[in-house]
Design a protein around this motif. Structure first.
Motif, mmCIF file in Angstrom:
data_model
loop_
_atom_site.group_PDB
_atom_site.id
_atom_site.type_symbol
_atom_site.label_atom_id
_atom_site.label_comp_id
_atom_site.label_asym_id
_atom_site.label_seq_id
_atom_site.Cartn_x
_atom_site.Cartn_y
_atom_site.Cartn_z
ATOM 1 N N GLN A 139 0.828 -1.205 0.000
ATOM 2 C CA GLN A 139 0.000 0.000 0.000
ATOM 3 C C GLN A 139 0.867 1.262 0.000
ATOM 4 O O GLN A 139 0.547 2.244 -0.686
ATOM 5 N N ILE A 140 1.970 1.222 0.743
ATOM 6 C CA ILE A 140 2.894 2.372 0.737
ATOM 7 C C ILE A 140 3.533 2.518 -0.642
ATOM 8 O O ILE A 140 3.701 3.631 -1.152
ATOM 9 N N GLU A 141 3.873 1.377 -1.257
ATOM 10 C CA GLU A 141 4.454 1.393 -2.606
ATOM 11 C C GLU A 141 3.521 2.100 -3.588
ATOM 12 O O GLU A 141 3.956 2.900 -4.428
ATOM 13 N N LYS A 142 2.235 1.822 -3.473
ATOM 14 C CA LYS A 142 1.253 2.423 -4.375
ATOM 15 C C LYS A 142 1.115 3.931 -4.142
ATOM 16 O O LYS A 142 0.807 4.690 -5.065
ATOM 17 N N LEU A 143 1.320 4.354 -2.901
ATOM 18 C CA LEU A 143 1.155 5.770 -2.563
ATOM 19 C C LEU A 143 2.443 6.579 -2.712
ATOM 20 O O LEU A 143 2.416 7.808 -2.597
ATOM 21 N N LYS A 144 3.559 5.877 -2.957
ATOM 22 C CA LYS A 144 4.872 6.540 -2.924
ATOM 23 C C LYS A 144 4.981 7.709 -3.900
ATOM 24 O O LYS A 144 5.334 8.835 -3.495
ATOM 25 N N ASP A 200 16.043 15.313 -0.781
ATOM 26 C CA ASP A 200 16.454 13.992 -0.276
ATOM 27 C C ASP A 200 15.677 13.625 0.986
ATOM 28 O O ASP A 200 15.363 12.452 1.211
ATOM 29 N N LYS A 201 15.351 14.629 1.782
ATOM 30 C CA LYS A 201 14.615 14.375 3.030
ATOM 31 C C LYS A 201 13.173 13.940 2.788
ATOM 32 O O LYS A 201 12.565 13.316 3.658
ATOM 33 N N ILE A 202 12.610 14.253 1.628
ATOM 34 C CA ILE A 202 11.230 13.872 1.369
ATOM 35 C C ILE A 202 11.127 12.621 0.495
ATOM 36 O O ILE A 202 10.029 12.131 0.244
ATOM 37 N N ASP A 203 12.248 12.103 0.019
ATOM 38 C CA ASP A 203 12.239 10.895 -0.819
ATOM 39 C C ASP A 203 12.561 9.684 0.059
ATOM 40 O O ASP A 203 13.670 9.541 0.565
ATOM 41 N N PHE A 204 11.571 8.809 0.251
ATOM 42 C CA PHE A 204 11.737 7.650 1.138
ATOM 43 C C PHE A 204 11.901 6.346 0.348
ATOM 44 O O PHE A 204 11.639 5.258 0.870
ATOM 45 N N THR A 205 12.355 6.453 -0.908
ATOM 46 C CA THR A 205 12.512 5.263 -1.754
ATOM 47 C C THR A 205 13.489 4.260 -1.138
ATOM 48 O O THR A 205 13.216 3.053 -1.101
ATOM 49 N N GLU A 206 14.613 4.748 -0.651
ATOM 50 C CA GLU A 206 15.624 3.840 -0.081
ATOM 51 C C GLU A 206 15.084 3.115 1.144
ATOM 52 O O GLU A 206 15.306 1.902 1.315
ATOM 53 N N GLU A 207 14.394 3.826 2.006
ATOM 54 C CA GLU A 207 13.837 3.205 3.213
ATOM 55 C C GLU A 207 12.817 2.124 2.857
ATOM 56 O O GLU A 207 12.797 1.053 3.476
ATOM 57 N N LEU A 208 11.986 2.406 1.853
ATOM 58 C CA LEU A 208 10.990 1.430 1.426
ATOM 59 C C LEU A 208 11.656 0.194 0.832
ATOM 60 O O LEU A 208 11.251 -0.943 1.113
ATOM 61 N N ASP A 209 12.699 0.409 0.028
ATOM 62 C CA ASP A 209 13.425 -0.724 -0.563
ATOM 63 C C ASP A 209 14.092 -1.579 0.512
ATOM 64 O O ASP A 209 14.055 -2.817 0.453
ATOM 65 N N ARG A 210 14.680 -0.920 1.507
ATOM 66 C CA ARG A 210 15.341 -1.674 2.580
ATOM 67 C C ARG A 210 14.316 -2.443 3.419
ATOM 68 O O ARG A 210 14.569 -3.560 3.864
#
Length: 293
Positions: free
Chosen positions: A171-176, A217-227
């Motif tokens: 669900q977070i992936e869809k909202l990213k 960079d502070k608003i992009d949470f792609t790395e956290e989601l991938d980890r």
């Protein structure tokens, strides 16, 4: 997967005696073995501990041995004759020098019990081990089977929570993309407002773009989601390993750290609600993991 809770019992019976061994296991961060042994088997304590540690790696293991029978309590009376003889000589001289008139009796000797010893008949350790090994081995096998059965139940519970965790992460992936786009628009609006409000004309462009990159960079949470997704995958594989309890607990800590950082970066009410659900699921995973060896 093996639980740290379980129970086992073993019995050995001969014509003259019965030995019963009870083995109980509870949660513990490390392997903690406690023994309750009849005096006859106290010399085997280290051998029993070593035997138990070969079968189990974590948990508080309590072993209790009970013996009932006629051949297990033979005792011998051992007399230190030389010490008794010296004691008699000293008491006779003391009686003479102090002028005591009463004659020496056996009760006088009993007041000095150091020379009178009651000991269990000494047995060879191998013989004692032959007596206790069958019920001990049976009890530990039953305990292992009990822990494994409970471990399968725990694995099924973990799988249920893990599937829910995957769904919430999806669900977070869809909202990213929408969340990151909204955050960028908010940031752009704030910058435009600052320029208009303070009528900024001259700025250090290099410094400005450095700060802008930092904020983006502070608003992009792609790395956290991938980890987070990697940790979930790792958790699922680790469940199939032996003695996985400590490793699973560590993975849960890492998942919690990632979802916490992700939620702070996202600045989205929708994602914050999902993040709370994920944190609850991780806590439920950790509660169950405390029972895993």
């Amino acid at each position: 997967m093996e639980s740290m809770t379980g129970f086992g019992k073993g019995v050995f019976q001969s014509d003259n005696y019965t030995i019963t061994v009870y083995a109980k296991s509870l949660n513990s961060k490390y392997l903690d073995i406690s023994l309750k042994l009849p005096k006859r088997y106290t010399f085997l304590e280290e051998r029993i501990r070593k035997f138990v540690s070969q079968e189990f790696k974590r948990g508080k293991i309590e072993i209790q041995v009970k013996c009932v029978g006629t051949d297990l309590s033979q005792k011998e009376v051992l007399i230190d004759i030389e010490l008794a003889r010296n004691l008699k000589t000293s008491l006779t001289r003391l009686k003479s020098e102090l002028g005591f008139e009463d004659p020496l009796t056996f009760s006088d000797f009993l007041k000095f019990r150091e020379y009178l010893l009651l000991e269990e008949k000494e047995e060879e350790l191998d013989k004692l081990w032959e007596e206790i090994y069958p019920p001990l081995n049976e009890a530990l096998k039953a305990l292992k089977a009990s822990r494994l059965k409970e471990g399968e139940n725990l694995k099924n519970v973990l799988k249920i929570y893990l599937e829910k965790l995957k769904d919430e992460t999806l669900q977070i992936e869809k909202l990213k993309e929408k969340a990151i786009k909204d955050s960028k628009e908010k940031l752009k609006g704030r910058i435009d407002k600052l320029f208009k409000e303070f009528n900024l004309r001259e700025i250090d462009e290099n410094r400005f773009y450095q700060e802008l990159v930092y904020l983006l960079d502070k608003i992009d949470f792609t790395e956290e989601l991938d980890r987070l997704k990697v940790h979930i995958f790792h958790f699922e594989n680790t469940m199939e390993e032996e003695d996985c309890g400590k490793k699973l607990d560590f993975i849960c800590q890492e998942m919690f750290r990632e979802i916490n950082t992700l939620s702070n970066k996202a600045q989205s009410s929708e994602i914050s609600i999902i993040a709370v659900k994920i944190k609850e699921l991780i806590e439920k995973l950790r509660e169950q993991i405390q029972n895993i060896a």
